[in-house]
Write an enzyme that holds these catalytic residues in place. Structure first.
Site, mmCIF file in Angstrom:
data_model
loop_
_atom_site.group_PDB
_atom_site.id
_atom_site.type_symbol
_atom_site.label_atom_id
_atom_site.label_comp_id
_atom_site.label_asym_id
_atom_site.label_seq_id
_atom_site.Cartn_x
_atom_site.Cartn_y
_atom_site.Cartn_z
ATOM 1 N N LYS A 176 -5.604 -15.672 -12.752
ATOM 2 C CA LYS A 176 -6.002 -16.241 -11.459
ATOM 3 C C LYS A 176 -7.374 -15.680 -11.061
ATOM 4 O O LYS A 176 -7.595 -14.469 -11.158
ATOM 5 C CB LYS A 176 -4.950 -15.860 -10.412
ATOM 6 C CG LYS A 176 -5.272 -16.405 -9.051
ATOM 7 C CD LYS A 176 -4.349 -15.863 -7.979
ATOM 8 C CE LYS A 176 -4.859 -16.354 -6.643
ATOM 9 N NZ LYS A 176 -4.581 -15.535 -5.515
ATOM 10 N N LYS A 229 0.836 -1.200 0.000
ATOM 11 C CA LYS A 229 0.000 0.000 0.000
ATOM 12 C C LYS A 229 0.874 1.254 0.000
ATOM 13 O O LYS A 229 0.625 2.201 -0.744
ATOM 14 C CB LYS A 229 -0.930 -0.027 1.227
ATOM 15 C CG LYS A 229 -2.126 0.851 1.051
ATOM 16 C CD LYS A 229 -3.293 0.452 1.921
ATOM 17 C CE LYS A 229 -4.470 1.355 1.558
ATOM 18 N NZ LYS A 229 -5.651 1.076 2.345
ATOM 19 N N LYS A 246 -11.498 -11.706 -6.759
ATOM 20 C CA LYS A 246 -12.505 -10.636 -6.702
ATOM 21 C C LYS A 246 -11.992 -9.372 -7.351
ATOM 22 O O LYS A 246 -12.710 -8.668 -8.040
ATOM 23 C CB LYS A 246 -12.835 -10.318 -5.230
ATOM 24 C CG LYS A 246 -13.898 -11.184 -4.636
ATOM 25 C CD LYS A 246 -14.380 -10.649 -3.308
ATOM 26 C CE LYS A 246 -13.362 -10.807 -2.185
ATOM 27 N NZ LYS A 246 -13.143 -12.199 -1.764
HETATM 28 P P1 ADP Z 1 -9.514 -12.666 -3.717
HETATM 29 O O1 ADP Z 1 -8.238 -12.722 -4.533
HETATM 30 O O2 ADP Z 1 -10.703 -12.995 -4.537
HETATM 31 O O3 ADP Z 1 -9.654 -11.380 -2.931
HETATM 32 P P2 ADP Z 1 -8.835 -13.804 -1.180
HETATM 33 O O4 ADP Z 1 -7.467 -13.217 -1.174
HETATM 34 O O5 ADP Z 1 -9.859 -13.241 -0.263
HETATM 35 O O6 ADP Z 1 -9.411 -13.836 -2.679
HETATM 36 O O7 ADP Z 1 -8.724 -15.381 -0.963
HETATM 37 C C1 ADP Z 1 -8.794 -16.046 0.270
HETATM 38 C C2 ADP Z 1 -8.090 -17.384 0.100
HETATM 39 O O8 ADP Z 1 -8.686 -18.118 -0.992
HETATM 40 C C3 ADP Z 1 -6.604 -17.232 -0.294
HETATM 41 O O9 ADP Z 1 -5.792 -17.259 0.851
HETATM 42 C C4 ADP Z 1 -6.336 -18.444 -1.159
HETATM 43 O O10 ADP Z 1 -5.926 -19.508 -0.341
HETATM 44 C C5 ADP Z 1 -7.685 -18.790 -1.759
HETATM 45 N N1 ADP Z 1 -7.791 -18.379 -3.168
HETATM 46 C C6 ADP Z 1 -8.244 -17.186 -3.646
HETATM 47 N N2 ADP Z 1 -8.256 -17.164 -4.993
HETATM 48 C C7 ADP Z 1 -7.775 -18.375 -5.404
HETATM 49 C C8 ADP Z 1 -7.550 -18.984 -6.687
HETATM 50 N N3 ADP Z 1 -7.827 -18.366 -7.819
HETATM 51 N N4 ADP Z 1 -7.056 -20.232 -6.714
HETATM 52 C C9 ADP Z 1 -6.797 -20.897 -5.556
HETATM 53 N N5 ADP Z 1 -6.989 -20.387 -4.324
HETATM 54 C C10 ADP Z 1 -7.476 -19.146 -4.229
#
Ligand code: ADP
Ligand code: TRP
Length: 322
Positions: free
Chosen positions: A189, A110, A192
């Site tokens: 990947k 950040k 969100k």
């Molecule tokens: P986002 O990237 O959607 O904000 P988060 O960071 O909140 O997702 O994800 C929480 C957990 O979900 C991560 O610690 C990871 O272990 C898993 N995760 C998120 N996206 C993926 C993905 N595309 N493939 C595998 N695991 C994922």
């Protein structure tokens, strides 16, 4: 083993969250003593909307229950219902070097973007350490991105123990299987923040439309294709049976098919795979008070355990017995 992990309530779970994390956490409930909590204090560093945060908190509990978290096997609670953790956080904060936190990714990234960070984001890893240490957890299942925080927790606990005696159990990260890295609808990947998600609890009809819109390559239909490198096939293999996968892989290698057929098969397999969880989710949503009861008995358990640990730490550093 004492397993613990926290899940931030920041919105609806997508397939990446499910296959990459949630299903792996839940699997541990059968063999181990497991504590899972909704990390709403951590989410407060990003969700600054009263209605949204409280809605997401209850929703996350419903999501986990619908996906198979069994409150008779694992303890499920909301982070802010255990005030002992925040108290422990202060106690740990006093022994945490600034330099240690300055090196942590979330804060560093950040700052590097020139955005202003608040003290909550800076101290985020200390609260996470308190979450872990408060229950004498020895095993913390997390994604790769969280490993640094577990290392920080070990540093903080180690230096407290060094100064005041053996108070805290040093935890280990159990890094989740990253082969479950799920691609999004654009092939990147799934995340969100990229707007490329397929949500676990999406209405089947809407999800079918999202799947039909997934971009595919434009090679001629009769050309054989390698299934492994293909997004549709990767998604299909998450939700289809082994038999269906083998059949689909053979179709790819043979060639002569259209991606439309694969998309239809993917939508059908997804609908079947998530049908039970989606029905369960609707059921929990129709009885929110039962969910609140589960969270409140989870918090009672969690408070009992964390009060013991907090007391031990307070005694060790001179906050008791004056
Ligand atoms: P986002 O990237 O959607 O904000 P988060 O960071 O909140 O997702 O994800 C929480 C957990 O979900 C991560 O610690 C990871 O272990 C898993 N995760 C998120 N996206 C993926 C993905 N595309 N493939 C595998 N695991 C994922
Ligand atoms: N920081 C974790 C995440 O963003 C959530 C979390 C909070 C957590 N406290 C924890 C994870 C304690 C494991 C242990 O995913």
């Amino acid at each position: 083993m004492q397993v613990l992990s926290g899940i931030q309530p920041t919105g609806r779970p997508h397939w990446g969250n499910y296959f990459g994390a949630i299903t792996q956490y839940i699997a541990l409930q059968d063999a181990e003593q497991a504590f899972y909590f909704i990390a709403n204090l951590h989410a407060l560093t990003t969700v600054r909307d009263k209605e949204l945060l409280s809605q997401y908190t209850l929703d996350s509990a419903m999501d986990l229950l619908a996906l198979g978290l069994d409150p008779d096997k694992a303890v499920l609670f909301v982070q802010s219902d255990v005030p002992e953790v925040s108290e422990l956080c202060w106690l740990l904060m006093t022994g945490t070097p600034m330099g240690l936190l300055e090196r942590c990714h979330a804060y560093k990234d950040k700052k590097a973007k020139g955005l202003s960070a608040d003290a909550g984001l800076f101290a985020y890893p200390v609260l996470q350490a308190a979450d872990i240490l408060a229950y004498d957890s020895d095993t913390v299942p997390v994604g790769e991105d969280q490993v640094q925080h577990i290392e920080v927790c070990r540093d903080i606990a180690g230096s407290f123990n060094h100064k005041f005696g053996e108070v805290f159990v040093l935890p280990k990260a159990k890094v989740l299987d990253s082969s479950a890295r799920v691609p999004g609808t654009d092939g990147e990947k799934m995340s969100k923040s990229y707007g490329n998600t397929l949500d676990v609890f999406e209405n089947a009809k809407t999800q079918r439309k999202q799947i039909m819109r997934i971009a595919t390559d434009s090679r001629p239909m009769d050309e054989p294709k390698d299934p492994e490198g293909d997004v549709l096939f990767q998604l299909f293999s998450l939700v289809a049976t082994d038999e269906q996968c083998a059949e689909m892989a053979a179709t790819y290698r043979q060639g002569g098919f259209g991606y439309g057929e694969v998309k239809k098969a993917l939508a059908n397999a997804a609908e079947e795979f998530f049908a039970e969880a989606r029905a369960q989710r609707d059921d929990w949503a129709s009885r929110p008070d039962d969910v609140r009861d589960i969270l409140s008995s989870g918090a009672a358990w969690a408070r009992k355990k964390s009060a013991e640990v907090l007391h031990r730490a307070q005694e060790a550093c001179g906050l008791k017995g004056y």
